[in-house]
Motif scaffolding. Structure first.
Motif, PDB file in Angstrom:
ATOM      1  N   TYR A 180      -1.835  -1.508  -3.668  1.00 13.25           N
ATOM      2  CA  TYR A 180      -2.026  -2.405  -2.490  1.00 13.25           C
ATOM      3  C   TYR A 180      -0.390  -3.101  -2.345  1.00 13.25           C
ATOM      4  O   TYR A 180       0.003  -3.246  -1.579  1.00 13.25           O
ATOM      5  CB  TYR A 180      -3.151  -3.135  -2.369  1.00 13.25           C
ATOM      6  CG  TYR A 180      -4.434  -2.554  -1.887  1.00 13.25           C
ATOM      7  CD1 TYR A 180      -4.398  -1.740  -0.579  1.00 13.25           C
ATOM      8  CD2 TYR A 180      -5.681  -2.372  -2.347  1.00 13.25           C
ATOM      9  CE1 TYR A 180      -5.375  -1.069  -0.320  1.00 13.25           C
ATOM     10  CE2 TYR A 180      -6.558  -1.743  -1.851  1.00 13.25           C
ATOM     11  CZ  TYR A 180      -6.557  -1.160  -0.730  1.00 13.25           C
ATOM     12  OH  TYR A 180      -7.757  -0.334  -0.233  1.00 13.25           O
ATOM     13  N   ARG A 212       0.071  -3.148   7.769  1.00 11.38           N
ATOM     14  CA  ARG A 212      -0.591  -2.686   6.813  1.00 11.38           C
ATOM     15  C   ARG A 212      -1.814  -2.998   6.149  1.00 11.38           C
ATOM     16  O   ARG A 212      -2.821  -2.648   5.836  1.00 11.38           O
ATOM     17  CB  ARG A 212       0.533  -2.267   5.761  1.00 11.38           C
ATOM     18  CG  ARG A 212       1.521  -1.275   6.149  1.00 11.38           C
ATOM     19  CD  ARG A 212       2.529  -1.094   4.810  1.00 11.38           C
ATOM     20  NE  ARG A 212       3.410   0.089   5.378  1.00 11.38           N
ATOM     21  CZ  ARG A 212       4.498   0.627   4.334  1.00 11.38           C
ATOM     22  NH1 ARG A 212       4.578   0.031   3.356  1.00 11.38           N
ATOM     23  NH2 ARG A 212       5.204   1.386   4.800  1.00 11.38           N
ATOM     24  N   LYS A 259      -4.629  -2.942   8.455  1.00 15.88           N
ATOM     25  CA  LYS A 259      -5.361  -1.568   8.293  1.00 15.88           C
ATOM     26  C   LYS A 259      -6.229  -1.434   7.127  1.00 15.88           C
ATOM     27  O   LYS A 259      -7.281  -0.621   7.136  1.00 15.88           O
ATOM     28  CB  LYS A 259      -4.147  -0.242   8.218  1.00 15.88           C
ATOM     29  CG  LYS A 259      -4.665   0.786   8.252  1.00 15.88           C
ATOM     30  CD  LYS A 259      -3.460   2.023   8.162  1.00 15.88           C
ATOM     31  CE  LYS A 259      -4.077   3.230   8.038  1.00 15.88           C
ATOM     32  NZ  LYS A 259      -2.907   4.283   7.907  1.00 15.88           N
ATOM     33  N   TYR A 260      -5.776  -1.931   5.927  1.00 16.01           N
ATOM     34  CA  TYR A 260      -6.551  -1.949   4.820  1.00 16.01           C
ATOM     35  C   TYR A 260      -7.547  -3.053   4.422  1.00 16.01           C
ATOM     36  O   TYR A 260      -8.305  -2.853   3.465  1.00 16.01           O
ATOM     37  CB  TYR A 260      -5.704  -1.613   3.620  1.00 16.01           C
ATOM     38  CG  TYR A 260      -5.224  -0.115   3.602  1.00 16.01           C
ATOM     39  CD1 TYR A 260      -5.827   1.013   3.266  1.00 16.01           C
ATOM     40  CD2 TYR A 260      -4.043   0.219   4.261  1.00 16.01           C
ATOM     41  CE1 TYR A 260      -5.379   2.270   3.283  1.00 16.01           C
ATOM     42  CE2 TYR A 260      -3.332   1.376   4.279  1.00 16.01           C
ATOM     43  CZ  TYR A 260      -4.284   2.406   3.814  1.00 16.01           C
ATOM     44  OH  TYR A 260      -3.691   3.735   4.139  1.00 16.01           O
ATOM     45  N   HIS A 318     -10.985  -1.801   3.967  1.00 16.97           N
ATOM     46  CA  HIS A 318     -11.068  -1.034   2.738  1.00 16.97           C
ATOM     47  C   HIS A 318     -11.369  -1.912   1.379  1.00 16.97           C
ATOM     48  O   HIS A 318     -11.820  -1.571   0.536  1.00 16.97           O
ATOM     49  CB  HIS A 318      -9.586  -0.102   2.540  1.00 16.97           C
ATOM     50  CG  HIS A 318      -9.711   1.310   2.808  1.00 16.97           C
ATOM     51  ND1 HIS A 318     -10.170   1.735   3.856  1.00 16.97           N
ATOM     52  CD2 HIS A 318      -9.474   2.364   1.695  1.00 16.97           C
ATOM     53  CE1 HIS A 318     -10.160   3.403   3.520  1.00 16.97           C
ATOM     54  NE2 HIS A 318      -9.827   3.329   2.353  1.00 16.97           N
ATOM     55  N   LEU A 345      -6.491   2.245  -2.197  1.00 18.87           N
ATOM     56  CA  LEU A 345      -5.541   2.568  -1.181  1.00 18.87           C
ATOM     57  C   LEU A 345      -5.918   4.171  -0.672  1.00 18.87           C
ATOM     58  O   LEU A 345      -5.750   4.321   0.659  1.00 18.87           O
ATOM     59  CB  LEU A 345      -4.278   2.486  -1.553  1.00 18.87           C
ATOM     60  CG  LEU A 345      -2.924   2.655  -0.654  1.00 18.87           C
ATOM     61  CD1 LEU A 345      -3.125   1.518   0.604  1.00 18.87           C
ATOM     62  CD2 LEU A 345      -1.485   2.761  -1.358  1.00 18.87           C
ATOM     63  N   ASN A 346      -6.345   4.845  -1.523  1.00 17.92           N
ATOM     64  CA  ASN A 346      -6.341   6.349  -1.196  1.00 17.92           C
ATOM     65  C   ASN A 346      -7.837   6.927  -1.351  1.00 17.92           C
ATOM     66  O   ASN A 346      -8.146   7.956  -1.201  1.00 17.92           O
ATOM     67  CB  ASN A 346      -5.636   7.474  -2.135  1.00 17.92           C
ATOM     68  CG  ASN A 346      -4.042   6.827  -2.410  1.00 17.92           C
ATOM     69  OD1 ASN A 346      -3.338   6.823  -1.329  1.00 17.92           O
ATOM     70  ND2 ASN A 346      -3.395   6.552  -3.342  1.00 17.92           N
TER      71      ASN A 346
END
Length: 198
Positions: free
Chosen positions: A166, A182, A185-186, A189, A196-197
């Motif tokens: 990150y 960014r 967006k995460y 998460h 991240l993935n």
């Protein structure tokens, strides 16, 4: 080299290879000439291990194929052939090839580096990785942490690898607006404990 050291899964990998087939086969034979290594498939590529520790991996890209030494940063590299894939790769190093002739020409150097990599493993040496705390926290992320303390708690609960991913991803953006986008967006998460993935 004994055929009984060849792994059927690697045979299958080579059979399916659309690009770099000859180079892969030649690299495989060179690496298997080095005693003590076991062949297997890891990360969907041929991988060579010493006592279950990863030594070297064969992989291909559009422009080149390569062997990747897992602890390549510890190799002396007297021939200057090792490449750090990206600035963020800490331990691994590659030797790249664009044709079969280059592989053949580097035969003895490859063997020399594989032997050194085995010795590094036998000695129990480790690459000293940069600690997560050594990575800068982008200002925009710090602002979000201050605004939402539970985001900071969730971030700190992530594994060091996820935290680094990150931090690197957020920091890479050149503009504040992009970094903020960014992070936003995460945000969920991170709160959900995902990488991240993931």
């Amino acid at each position: 080299m004994t055929n009984n050291r060849k792994n059927r899964k690697v045979d299958g990998f080579l059979k399916k290879a659309k690009q770099w087939k000859e180079e892969f086969e030649c690299l495989r034979n060179i690496i298997l000439d080095c005693e003590e290594l076991t062949e297997g498939i890891k990360w969907m590529h041929p991988c060579y291990m010493f006592e279950d520790k990863n030594i070297v991996l064969i992989h291909g890209f559009k422009e080149y194929c390569a062997i990747l030494f897992h602890k390549g940063a510890l190799l002396k590299d007297p021939h200057g052939v090792l490449i750090q894939q990206t600035e963020n790769v800490q331990a691994a190093r590659q030797i790249r090839f664009t044709n079969l002739q280059e592989v053949i020409e580097l035969d003895s150097i490859i063997k020399e580096y594989v032997q050194e990599a085995i010795e590094i493993e036998k000695a129990g040496l480790e690459v000293e990785l940069k600690k997560t705390e050594e990575y800068l926290i982008p200002e925009e992320l710090q602002v979000k942490f201050d605004e939402t303390p539970k985001l900071k708690v969730a971030f700190e609960a992530l594994t060091p690898g996820r935290q680094r991913a990150y931090l690197l991803y957020f920091s890479k953006a050149k503009q504040t607006k992009t970094r903020e986008a960014r992070i936003e967006k995460y945000r969920q998460h991170i709160l959900d404990g995902k990488g991240l993935n993931d």
